[in-house]
Design a protein around this motif. Structure first.
Motif, mmCIF file in Angstrom:
data_model
loop_
_atom_site.group_PDB
_atom_site.id
_atom_site.type_symbol
_atom_site.label_atom_id
_atom_site.label_comp_id
_atom_site.label_asym_id
_atom_site.label_seq_id
_atom_site.Cartn_x
_atom_site.Cartn_y
_atom_site.Cartn_z
ATOM 1 N N HIS A 283 0.979 -3.349 -12.495
ATOM 2 C CA HIS A 283 2.067 -3.978 -11.760
ATOM 3 C C HIS A 283 3.025 -2.950 -11.162
ATOM 4 C CE1 HIS A 283 4.109 -3.305 -15.649
ATOM 5 N NE2 HIS A 283 5.249 -3.390 -14.967
ATOM 6 N N ARG A 284 3.188 -1.809 -11.847
ATOM 7 C CA ARG A 284 4.061 -0.755 -11.327
ATOM 8 C C ARG A 284 3.418 -0.066 -10.126
ATOM 9 N NH1 ARG A 284 5.748 3.502 -15.370
ATOM 10 N NH2 ARG A 284 7.076 4.055 -13.604
ATOM 11 N N VAL A 285 2.111 0.161 -10.193
ATOM 12 C CA VAL A 285 1.404 0.774 -9.073
ATOM 13 C C VAL A 285 1.441 -0.158 -7.867
ATOM 14 C CG1 VAL A 285 -0.812 1.668 -8.248
ATOM 15 C CG2 VAL A 285 -0.082 2.110 -10.607
ATOM 16 N N ASP A 286 1.223 -1.447 -8.104
ATOM 17 C CA ASP A 286 1.275 -2.414 -7.008
ATOM 18 C C ASP A 286 2.656 -2.411 -6.346
ATOM 19 O OD1 ASP A 286 -1.303 -3.086 -7.629
ATOM 20 O OD2 ASP A 286 -0.792 -4.955 -8.679
ATOM 21 N N ALA A 287 3.696 -2.380 -7.156
ATOM 22 C CA ALA A 287 5.053 -2.392 -6.620
ATOM 23 C C ALA A 287 5.349 -1.113 -5.841
ATOM 24 C CB ALA A 287 6.057 -2.559 -7.758
ATOM 25 N N ALA A 288 4.865 0.025 -6.343
ATOM 26 C CA ALA A 288 5.086 1.293 -5.660
ATOM 27 C C ALA A 288 4.387 1.313 -4.307
ATOM 28 C CB ALA A 288 4.590 2.441 -6.533
ATOM 29 N N PHE A 289 3.167 0.809 -4.258
ATOM 30 C CA PHE A 289 2.432 0.753 -2.988
ATOM 31 C C PHE A 289 3.114 -0.185 -2.000
ATOM 32 C CE2 PHE A 289 -0.697 3.406 -4.681
ATOM 33 C CZ PHE A 289 -1.636 3.705 -3.706
ATOM 34 N N ALA A 290 3.630 -1.277 -2.492
ATOM 35 C CA ALA A 290 4.340 -2.208 -1.618
ATOM 36 C C ALA A 290 5.590 -1.555 -1.043
ATOM 37 C CB ALA A 290 4.701 -3.476 -2.387
ATOM 38 N N GLU A 291 6.326 -0.822 -1.876
ATOM 39 C CA GLU A 291 7.539 -0.153 -1.416
ATOM 40 C C GLU A 291 7.219 0.933 -0.401
ATOM 41 O OE1 GLU A 291 11.205 2.461 -3.315
ATOM 42 O OE2 GLU A 291 10.231 0.907 -4.523
ATOM 43 N N ALA A 292 6.080 1.613 -0.593
ATOM 44 C CA ALA A 292 5.679 2.676 0.326
ATOM 45 C C ALA A 292 5.017 2.143 1.581
ATOM 46 C CB ALA A 292 4.733 3.648 -0.386
ATOM 47 N N GLY A 293 4.733 0.848 1.617
ATOM 48 C CA GLY A 293 4.075 0.264 2.781
ATOM 49 C C GLY A 293 2.623 0.674 2.909
ATOM 50 N N LEU A 294 1.959 0.839 1.768
ATOM 51 C CA LEU A 294 0.571 1.290 1.748
ATOM 52 C C LEU A 294 -0.370 0.168 1.330
ATOM 53 C CD1 LEU A 294 0.960 4.770 0.000
ATOM 54 C CD2 LEU A 294 0.220 4.386 2.362
ATOM 55 N N ASP A 295 -1.502 0.116 1.989
ATOM 56 C CA ASP A 295 -2.565 -0.785 1.566
ATOM 57 C C ASP A 295 -3.231 -0.211 0.325
ATOM 58 O OD1 ASP A 295 -5.707 -1.524 1.783
ATOM 59 O OD2 ASP A 295 -4.475 -3.152 2.596
ATOM 60 N N ARG A 296 -3.662 -1.082 -0.564
ATOM 61 C CA ARG A 296 -4.244 -0.611 -1.826
ATOM 62 C C ARG A 296 -5.542 0.163 -1.629
ATOM 63 N NH1 ARG A 296 -3.390 -5.956 -5.747
ATOM 64 N NH2 ARG A 296 -1.139 -6.196 -5.332
ATOM 65 N N GLY A 297 -6.214 -0.072 -0.534
ATOM 66 C CA GLY A 297 -7.485 0.618 -0.298
ATOM 67 C C GLY A 297 -7.349 1.906 0.485
ATOM 68 N N THR A 298 -6.119 2.343 0.760
ATOM 69 C CA THR A 298 -5.904 3.548 1.557
ATOM 70 C C THR A 298 -6.510 4.778 0.875
ATOM 71 O OG1 THR A 298 -3.832 2.636 2.415
ATOM 72 C CG2 THR A 298 -4.198 4.992 2.700
ATOM 73 N N VAL A 299 -7.331 5.496 1.627
ATOM 74 C CA VAL A 299 -7.936 6.723 1.109
ATOM 75 C C VAL A 299 -6.842 7.771 0.931
ATOM 76 C CG1 VAL A 299 -9.610 8.561 1.598
ATOM 77 C CG2 VAL A 299 -10.115 6.191 2.225
ATOM 78 N N VAL A 300 -6.954 8.574 -0.102
ATOM 79 C CA VAL A 300 -5.888 9.494 -0.473
ATOM 80 C C VAL A 300 -5.476 10.420 0.673
ATOM 81 C CG1 VAL A 300 -7.529 11.171 -1.436
ATOM 82 C CG2 VAL A 300 -5.145 11.174 -2.206
ATOM 83 N N ALA A 301 -6.419 10.885 1.474
ATOM 84 C CA ALA A 301 -6.094 11.826 2.543
ATOM 85 C C ALA A 301 -5.268 11.201 3.657
ATOM 86 C CB ALA A 301 -7.375 12.408 3.134
ATOM 87 N N PHE A 302 -5.231 9.870 3.729
ATOM 88 C CA PHE A 302 -4.497 9.191 4.795
ATOM 89 C C PHE A 302 -3.091 8.775 4.364
ATOM 90 C CE2 PHE A 302 -8.872 8.785 6.144
ATOM 91 C CZ PHE A 302 -8.799 8.998 7.517
ATOM 92 N N VAL A 303 -2.661 9.236 3.224
ATOM 93 C CA VAL A 303 -1.314 8.920 2.739
ATOM 94 C C VAL A 303 -0.355 10.016 3.193
ATOM 95 C CG1 VAL A 303 0.120 8.496 0.710
ATOM 96 C CG2 VAL A 303 -2.263 7.692 0.752
ATOM 97 N N HIS A 304 0.633 9.634 3.994
ATOM 98 C CA HIS A 304 1.619 10.592 4.486
ATOM 99 C C HIS A 304 2.413 11.162 3.309
ATOM 100 C CE1 HIS A 304 5.195 12.152 6.514
ATOM 101 N NE2 HIS A 304 4.532 12.085 7.657
ATOM 102 N N PRO A 305 2.784 12.460 3.383
ATOM 103 C CA PRO A 305 3.548 13.061 2.282
ATOM 104 C C PRO A 305 4.821 12.305 1.928
ATOM 105 C CG PRO A 305 2.736 14.765 3.747
ATOM 106 C CD PRO A 305 2.405 13.471 4.399
ATOM 107 N N ASP A 306 5.509 11.738 2.904
ATOM 108 C CA ASP A 306 6.722 10.977 2.598
ATOM 109 C C ASP A 306 6.409 9.747 1.744
ATOM 110 O OD1 ASP A 306 8.463 12.680 3.891
ATOM 111 O OD2 ASP A 306 8.383 11.597 5.792
#
Length: 248
Positions: free
Chosen positions: A215-238
């Protein structure tokens, strides 16, 4: 010797001005791989002092002789990678040999007094480090709290002699005046990013769920505006920072 030292000299005056302009004005700038000195002289137009490093004794001797009357320029015959790091604020700028790009970048990242590095590198390298492909390298993310990375322009292969097989780019690494993380939080960041790049589970979301409650990971991804399936290399440093702050 040119092939051994990976020497491709920048001969296009417009490209030289672009590199010098991107580097900006500084009290002290170190130039790795000065070669024939075309960039050395351009840097000296806006910088108070340029220390030009050239490992090739032929070119080092020629450059030293041709700039002997210019108090702004000091020529050092030797390997830039072995030079002591200045304690005063300084910048690095140069058309660096492709073969030692990683070594020069590491040297710059370790230098505490560095304000910026403006490096002519292979275009693919600059894109990889600066997010030019929409992908972010592990090194970029690891160093993001202390340094920003930017692709500041492309330079065609025809601007060099001998002509290389690939195009080049101007890569800018700028030290943040105030780091985003320090001390123990920075050490925790390094561990967090290293773990995230392991690829466990096939995605960053899946990797982090192995360590943190779902639930914490889900909330963090939601706050970051990231899809759960996003490949690690496509995650912006911010967005990495958002995940880190939310989970730590």
């Amino acid at each position: 010797m040119r092939r051994t030292l990976s020497q491709n000299f920048l001969v296009d005056p417009y490209a030289v001005r672009r590199v010098a302009g991107a580097a900006g004005a500084h009290e002290l700038v170190l130039e790795p791989g000065a070669g024939e000195g075309v960039l050395t002289r351009a840097l000296a137009e806006s910088c108070a002092r340029v220390v030009a490093y050239e490992i090739d004794p032929l070119y080092a001797g020629r450059l030293a002789a041709s700039t002997r009357g210019d108090d702004r320029i000091e020529v050092v015959r030797g390997d830039f990678l072995t030079t002591p790091v200045p304690r005063e604020p300084f910048a690095v700028a140069g058309n660096i040999p492709y073969s030692i790009t990683s070594g020069i970048v590491r040297w710059c990242l370790r230098a505490r007094a560095l304000t910026s590095a403006t490096l002519v590198t292979q275009l693919e390298y600059a894109r990889k480090r600066s997010g030019g492909f929409g992908r972010w390298s592990r090194l970029t993310v690891l160093t993001w709290p202390g340094h920003s990375w930017e692709l500041a322009g492309r330079i065609g292969r025809e601007s060099f002699r001998p002509v290389p097989s690939v195009d080049s780019a101007i890569l800018r690494i700028v030290s943040r005046p105030v780091p985003l993380l320090t001390g123990g939080r920075l050490a925790a960041w390094h561990e967090f990013v290293e773990y995230g790049f392991t690829g466990l589970g096939g995605s960053l979301h899946a990797s982090l769920r192995r360590r943190y409650p779902a639930h914490r990971v889900d909330a963090a991804f939601a706050e970051a505006g990231l899809d759960r399936g996003t490949v690690v290399a496509f995650v912006h440093p911010d967005r990495w920072l958002t995940l880190f702050e939310r989970l730590r």
